[in-house]
Design a protein around this motif. Structure first.
Motif, PDB file in Angstrom:
ATOM      1  N   ARG A 159       1.068  -1.237  -0.123  1.00 55.64           N
ATOM      2  CA  ARG A 159      -0.080  -0.030   0.488  1.00 55.64           C
ATOM      3  C   ARG A 159       1.070   1.154  -0.291  1.00 55.64           C
ATOM      4  NH1 ARG A 159      -1.348  -2.177   4.944  1.00 55.64           N
ATOM      5  NH2 ARG A 159       0.353  -0.999   7.128  1.00 55.64           N
ATOM      6  N   ASP A 160      -0.067   2.287   0.014  1.00 57.57           N
ATOM      7  CA  ASP A 160       0.899   3.235   0.414  1.00 57.57           C
ATOM      8  C   ASP A 160       1.838   4.205  -0.893  1.00 57.57           C
ATOM      9  OD1 ASP A 160      -0.241   3.784   2.580  1.00 57.57           O
ATOM     10  OD2 ASP A 160       1.526   4.059   4.087  1.00 57.57           O
ATOM     11  N   PRO A 161       1.331   4.347  -2.452  1.00 54.78           N
ATOM     12  CA  PRO A 161       1.762   4.253  -3.312  1.00 54.78           C
ATOM     13  C   PRO A 161       2.521   6.099  -3.012  1.00 54.78           C
ATOM     14  CG  PRO A 161      -0.131   4.242  -4.088  1.00 54.78           C
ATOM     15  CD  PRO A 161      -0.360   3.791  -2.676  1.00 54.78           C
ATOM     16  N   MET A 162       3.305   6.564  -3.544  1.00 55.27           N
ATOM     17  CA  MET A 162       4.067   8.225  -3.488  1.00 55.27           C
ATOM     18  C   MET A 162       4.699   8.029  -4.931  1.00 55.27           C
ATOM     19  SD  MET A 162       3.963  10.813  -1.686  1.00 55.27           S
ATOM     20  CE  MET A 162       3.869  10.378  -0.393  1.00 55.27           C
ATOM     21  N   TRP A 163       4.331   9.227  -5.298  1.00 55.49           N
ATOM     22  CA  TRP A 163       5.518   9.654  -6.385  1.00 55.49           C
ATOM     23  C   TRP A 163       5.850   9.790  -6.316  1.00 55.49           C
ATOM     24  CZ3 TRP A 163       4.624   8.964 -11.884  1.00 55.49           C
ATOM     25  CH2 TRP A 163       5.253   9.501 -12.871  1.00 55.49           C
ATOM     26  N   PHE A 164       7.196   9.328  -7.397  1.00 52.15           N
ATOM     27  CA  PHE A 164       9.348  10.452  -7.194  1.00 52.15           C
ATOM     28  C   PHE A 164       9.370  10.451  -8.667  1.00 52.15           C
ATOM     29  CE2 PHE A 164      13.173  10.617  -6.287  1.00 52.15           C
ATOM     30  CZ  PHE A 164      13.711  11.577  -5.844  1.00 52.15           C
ATOM     31  N   LYS A 165       9.877  11.675  -8.583  1.00 49.05           N
ATOM     32  CA  LYS A 165      10.826  11.681 -10.126  1.00 49.05           C
ATOM     33  C   LYS A 165      12.225  11.844  -9.959  1.00 49.05           C
ATOM     34  CE  LYS A 165      10.983  13.937 -14.356  1.00 49.05           C
ATOM     35  NZ  LYS A 165      10.880  15.204 -15.078  1.00 49.05           N
ATOM     36  N   ASP A 166      13.852  11.166  -9.631  1.00 47.49           N
ATOM     37  CA  ASP A 166      14.595  11.323 -10.015  1.00 47.49           C
ATOM     38  C   ASP A 166      15.317  12.369 -10.034  1.00 47.49           C
ATOM     39  OD1 ASP A 166      17.927  11.056  -9.467  1.00 47.49           O
ATOM     40  OD2 ASP A 166      17.432   8.777  -9.703  1.00 47.49           O
ATOM     41  N   PRO A 167      15.793  13.613  -9.783  1.00 45.81           N
ATOM     42  CA  PRO A 167      16.401  14.520 -10.400  1.00 45.81           C
ATOM     43  C   PRO A 167      18.013  14.146 -11.602  1.00 45.81           C
ATOM     44  CG  PRO A 167      16.652  14.929  -7.888  1.00 45.81           C
ATOM     45  CD  PRO A 167      15.503  13.335  -7.750  1.00 45.81           C
ATOM     46  N   GLN A 168      18.193  13.072 -10.417  1.00 46.53           N
ATOM     47  CA  GLN A 168      19.733  12.929 -11.458  1.00 46.53           C
ATOM     48  C   GLN A 168      19.629  12.535 -12.585  1.00 46.53           C
ATOM     49  OE1 GLN A 168      22.453  10.947  -8.794  1.00 46.53           O
ATOM     50  NE2 GLN A 168      22.301  12.292  -6.662  1.00 46.53           N
ATOM     51  N   THR A 169      18.363  11.778 -12.567  1.00 48.94           N
ATOM     52  CA  THR A 169      18.804  10.617 -13.888  1.00 48.94           C
ATOM     53  C   THR A 169      16.711  10.811 -14.704  1.00 48.94           C
ATOM     54  OG1 THR A 169      16.744   9.093 -12.765  1.00 48.94           O
ATOM     55  CG2 THR A 169      19.024   8.869 -12.871  1.00 48.94           C
ATOM     56  N   GLY A 170      16.207  11.711 -14.344  1.00 44.65           N
ATOM     57  CA  GLY A 170      14.894  12.291 -14.714  1.00 44.65           C
ATOM     58  C   GLY A 170      13.515  10.844 -14.758  1.00 44.65           C
ATOM     59  N   LYS A 171      14.063   9.596 -14.222  1.00 41.03           N
ATOM     60  CA  LYS A 171      13.148   8.631 -14.482  1.00 41.03           C
ATOM     61  C   LYS A 171      12.243   8.829 -12.899  1.00 41.03           C
ATOM     62  CE  LYS A 171      16.573   4.840 -15.923  1.00 41.03           C
ATOM     63  NZ  LYS A 171      16.963   3.655 -16.115  1.00 41.03           N
TER      64      LYS A 171
END
Length: 445
Positions: free
Chosen positions: A225-237
């Motif tokens: 549970r508890d999905p949290m969005w994240f964008k890696d600023p180093q890779t853009g992934k």
């Protein structure tokens, strides 16, 4: 609740494994190149409440009810695709789990619905209503998630708990998503034009325990549970983080010395066999090419086998090019032979995947005071290092949280917060954190 102590694992029986395996190093998954780090029993044993990590006493009976007519708890802000707190035409938006306030506190999770609020100043919030049109969300009820805004499109991620349509309450958890349109004008915010909700992640049984595997063991919990969005600023992934449990059944879960820590610690602190039921982990999945319909499970970032059974609401904040991974856990979720407060915990690494070390030596970042150990919970750190949580149970005296349900309804309602707690300002310096000050209730700057 701490389980009754059972026969400790034999140190002598582990000696050969110790000599070969070593301790506390990340173990790699060769097929993916990723690494998973253990949060060890030795690290947890260093937990200590002090002025840098202990919240001041809060009289939750004096807090304003943010949503008259409703209990609210787990809360998250609307973020943009890059992970910043979103502001649209001056409006900020937060989402929270909710239930009517005539429902007993112990029953709110059984009927949880996501509602949203909007504000110009981040302190005075207006209830917008239910996020999704009635009858469209998946699951018997919806648990915590996250929301990402891309242009005027909102991508909402949440936990679909229990198969929809089944009359009997169940605790199967799946990660779901839906996309809609955000409309903001001088009068406020609303969401419309939702597409069909869909399940985007299920546990694989290998890295992440299925509900069927969880049922094949006495004790322990279950989480996906508890999905949290994240964008890696180093890779853009782009990724989703989530709470899970290590895959397999309890009978298949073999103790490894690295779960304990150093050889010296293990020799002095044999591990009770009942600790096998603790298998919490922090999961991660890649949104391949930014395509929300192509999400790939990866091995977990952190595992707490034989340490803790719930690492809730994991999320990452990047500061000074370091990755700070935060999670919440309860007093009664520690493995047999260990203890820790109702608190928020954290880890730091130079990269998103691999290399995490516990903040402050033990992992503890903030905790409730010992004289009010359940006053707040479900903390989330914003990019501005403001920590948002909700007011839970206050002034229980010597009671544990498990005793509350045995009290009268009047007692339960009078001691339950069901609203946002005062926001906490956190400071971070390398691998050390400190509570800087307490901000107004529910403030998201």
């Amino acid at each position: 609740m701490i389980r009754k102590n059972k026969k400790a694992l034999s140190v002598l029986a582990l000696a050969a494994s110790i000599a070969v395996t070593g301790f506390a190093a990340p173990h790699s998954h060769a097929e993916s190149g990723e690494q998973t780090v253990n949060w060890t029993r030795e690290q947890v044993s260093k937990i200590e409440l002090n002025e840098d990590n202990t919240l001041p006493y809060t009289d939750i009976s004096k807090l304003d009810k943010m949503a008259p007519g409703y209990h609210i708890w787990d809360t998250w802000p609307l973020m943009d695709r890059d992970g910043n707190t979103a502001s649209v035409k001056g409006w900020k938006v937060i989402f929270a789990l909710s239930a009517p306030n005539d429902v007993l506190p112990g029953k709110v999770h059984d009927i949880a619905t996501i509602r949203y609020f909007y504000s110009k100043n981040g302190k005075d919030w207006t209830l917008g209503g239910e996020l999704f049109p009635k009858g469209t969300a998946l699951g018997q009820r919806q648990w915590a998630g996250s929301a990402m805004l891309d242009g005027d499109k909102i991508h909402a991620f949440y936990t679909a708990t229990g198969p929809e349509g089944q009359p009997q309450l169940t605790y199967e958890q799946r990660i779901a998503a839906a996309t809609g349109t955000m409309v903001a004008d001088k009068d406020g915010v609303r969401f419309e034009n939702w597409d069909k909700h869909r399940i985007i992640l299920l546990p694989d049984g290998k890295y992440y325990q299925t509900v069927e595997q969880a049922k094949q063991g006495e004790g322990g919990g279950y989480a996906f549970r508890d999905p949290m969005w994240f964008k890696d600023p180093q890779t853009g992934k782009e990724y989703l983080l989530f709470e899970g449990n290590s895959g397999g059944t309890a009978s298949q879960r073999q103790f490894k010395p690295e779960y304990a820590g150093s050889a010296e610690y293990l020799q002095q602190h044999p591990v009770p066999s009942g600790a096998v039921h603790a298998n919490g982990n922090i999961g991660i999945a890649e949104v391949v090419g930014g395509d929300l319909n192509n999400i790939k499970l990866l091995p977990p970032l952190v595992e707490a086998n034989y340490v803790n059974e719930e690492l809730e609401r994991p999320h990452v904040v990047v500061k000074d090019k370091k990755y700070y991974l935060f999670t919440d856990s309860h007093i009664n979720k520690y493995a047999e032979g260990l203890g820790g407060p109702e608190g928020m915990y954290g880890f730091v690494s130079d990269t998103l995947i691999g290399g995490y070390k516990p903040l402050n030596g033990s992992g503890l970042v903030l905790a409730n005071p010992s004289d009010n150990p359940y006053q707040a919970y479900s903390w989330l750190v914003t990019p501005e290092l403001n920590v948002v949580g909700f007011a839970h149970f206050g002034d229980l005296g010597s009671m544990s949280i498990g005793d509350v349900g045995n009290q009268s309804p009047e007692f339960q309602f009078s001691h339950f917060g069901g609203t946002l707690a005062p926001t906490v300002k956190l400071s971070i310096d390398g691998d050390r954190t400190k509570i800087e000050r307490i901000l107004p209730q529910g403030w998201i700057k």
